[in-house]
Write a protein that holds these residues in place. Structure first.
Motif, PDB file in Angstrom:
ATOM      1  N   THR A 148       0.836  -1.198   0.000  1.00 14.11           N
ATOM      2  CA  THR A 148       0.000   0.000   0.000  1.00 14.11           C
ATOM      3  C   THR A 148       0.871   1.248   0.000  1.00 14.11           C
ATOM      4  N   ASP A 149       0.270   2.347  -0.475  1.00 13.46           N
ATOM      5  CA  ASP A 149       0.995   3.612  -0.497  1.00 13.46           C
ATOM      6  C   ASP A 149       1.344   4.051   0.918  1.00 13.46           C
ATOM      7  N   GLU A 150       0.397   3.929   1.835  1.00 11.45           N
ATOM      8  CA  GLU A 150       0.653   4.340   3.214  1.00 11.45           C
ATOM      9  C   GLU A 150       1.715   3.448   3.856  1.00 11.45           C
ATOM     10  N   ARG A 208       4.134   1.963   2.367  1.00  7.12           N
ATOM     11  CA  ARG A 208       5.455   2.242   1.791  1.00  7.12           C
ATOM     12  C   ARG A 208       6.173   3.382   2.501  1.00  7.12           C
ATOM     13  N   ASN A 235      10.588   9.093  -1.642  1.00 12.57           N
ATOM     14  CA  ASN A 235       9.164   9.187  -1.921  1.00 12.57           C
ATOM     15  C   ASN A 235       8.887   9.080  -3.408  1.00 12.57           C
ATOM     16  N   ARG A 267       6.648   6.081  -4.685  1.00 13.34           N
ATOM     17  CA  ARG A 267       5.246   6.491  -4.702  1.00 13.34           C
ATOM     18  C   ARG A 267       4.790   7.096  -6.019  1.00 13.34           C
ATOM     19  N   THR A 314       3.606   7.170  -9.875  1.00 16.46           N
ATOM     20  CA  THR A 314       2.901   6.239 -10.741  1.00 16.46           C
ATOM     21  C   THR A 314       3.058   6.676 -12.193  1.00 16.46           C
ATOM     22  N   GLN A 348      -1.246  12.674  -6.654  1.00 21.83           N
ATOM     23  CA  GLN A 348      -0.785  12.358  -7.993  1.00 21.83           C
ATOM     24  C   GLN A 348      -1.233  13.458  -8.956  1.00 21.83           C
TER      25      GLN A 348
END
Length: 264
Positions: free
Chosen positions: A164-166, A168, A193, A197, A199, A220
């Protein structure tokens, strides 16, 4: 006038194959898997990450590939395609900050940082690195190495943060601690980051203000150059970049002193 040389990214399949082959040739067995993390370009926001400001980085197609296998002991053995005949070795037990010299400090430091954070299940590992992120060019080759290592160790030791992003963000903190405390390369978190993170087709708007959650700190932003028939040209000035040469740390201290004088 010298000719222009373009550094093309390694394809995913080629990177996996090359890292796997280097691992086999060095350690005589198969890796548990291959992981990768990209370098980055910062579109705007230099030296604003550790000043609680805004940054807008994108990930590069150029990546560092890492073939890795966990060990039962606490020994770390590392090899890189930069010098495939030289194997660096370190011991995690009793390891202190700045206890590893050279490039091996970066991946070893990630495991050390995880253990310092209480992840006692993390032990030693064998690893082979293959990268097309240009070294010493300010494109975060060190973050690509620490972040690929963090993702690999997260997987093989079942930490559960990489999905998950959180989650990471926890791995990003391990990568930052490795660079700051083990390698002595002061960094504010922008590179890590971006590496973990970003994309496809987007830049991230990274807000480094203290107190923000992992979700709130990043959004994003569309940055799809192909959509508009554009390309981003990154030019090597031939001015060598090195995080641990003291200049970055000096600029950071100057910014901190200015913030203190201004009451921030």
């Amino acid at each position: 006038m010298s000719s222009v040389e373009f550094i093309e990214p390694i394809s995913h399949d080629d990177g996996v194959a090359r890292a796997t082959e280097l691992f086999r040739a060095t350690f005589g067995e198969e890796p548990a898997g291959v992981w990768a993390a990209p370098g980055r370009v910062n579109l705007i926001g230099e030296h604003t990450d550790y000043n609680a400001g805004l940054c807008l980085p994108i990930a590069l197609p150029h990546r560092t590939f890492l073939a890795l296998k966990p060990r039962e002991d606490t020994t770390v053995r590392l090899v890189s395609d930069v010098n495939p005949t030289a194997v660096a070795e370190a011991e995690l037990n009793g390891l202190k900050a700045r206890g590893v010299d050279g490039w091996a400090a970066y991946p070893t430091g990630v495991a050390w940082a995880m253990r310092e954070a209480g992840f006692d299940q993390v032990r030693g590992f064998d690893a082979a690195f293959v990268s097309c992120v240009p070294l010493g060019s300010g494109l975060s080759s060190s973050a690509a190495m620490t972040c690929s290592t963090a993702l690999a160790l997260d997987d093989v030791y079942g930490l559960g943060y990489g999905a998950t992003d959180e989650g990471r963000v926890t791995l990003i903190n391990m990568a930052i601690k490795s660079e700051n405390d083990m390698a002595g390369a002061s960094t504010g978190g922008l590179d890590q980051n971006a590496s973990m993170r970003c994309t496809a087709g987007h830049a991230i708007r990274l807000d480094c203000m203290p107190g923000l959650s992992a979700v709130d700190s990043v959004s994003q932003q569309e940055f799809d150059l192909d959509k508009y028939g554009l390309e981003l040209l990154v030019v090597d000035t031939q001015a060598h970049h090195q995080l641990n040469d003291g200049q970055y740390e000096q600029r950071r201290r100057t910014c901190e002193q200015a913030a203190e004088l201004l009451g921030y």
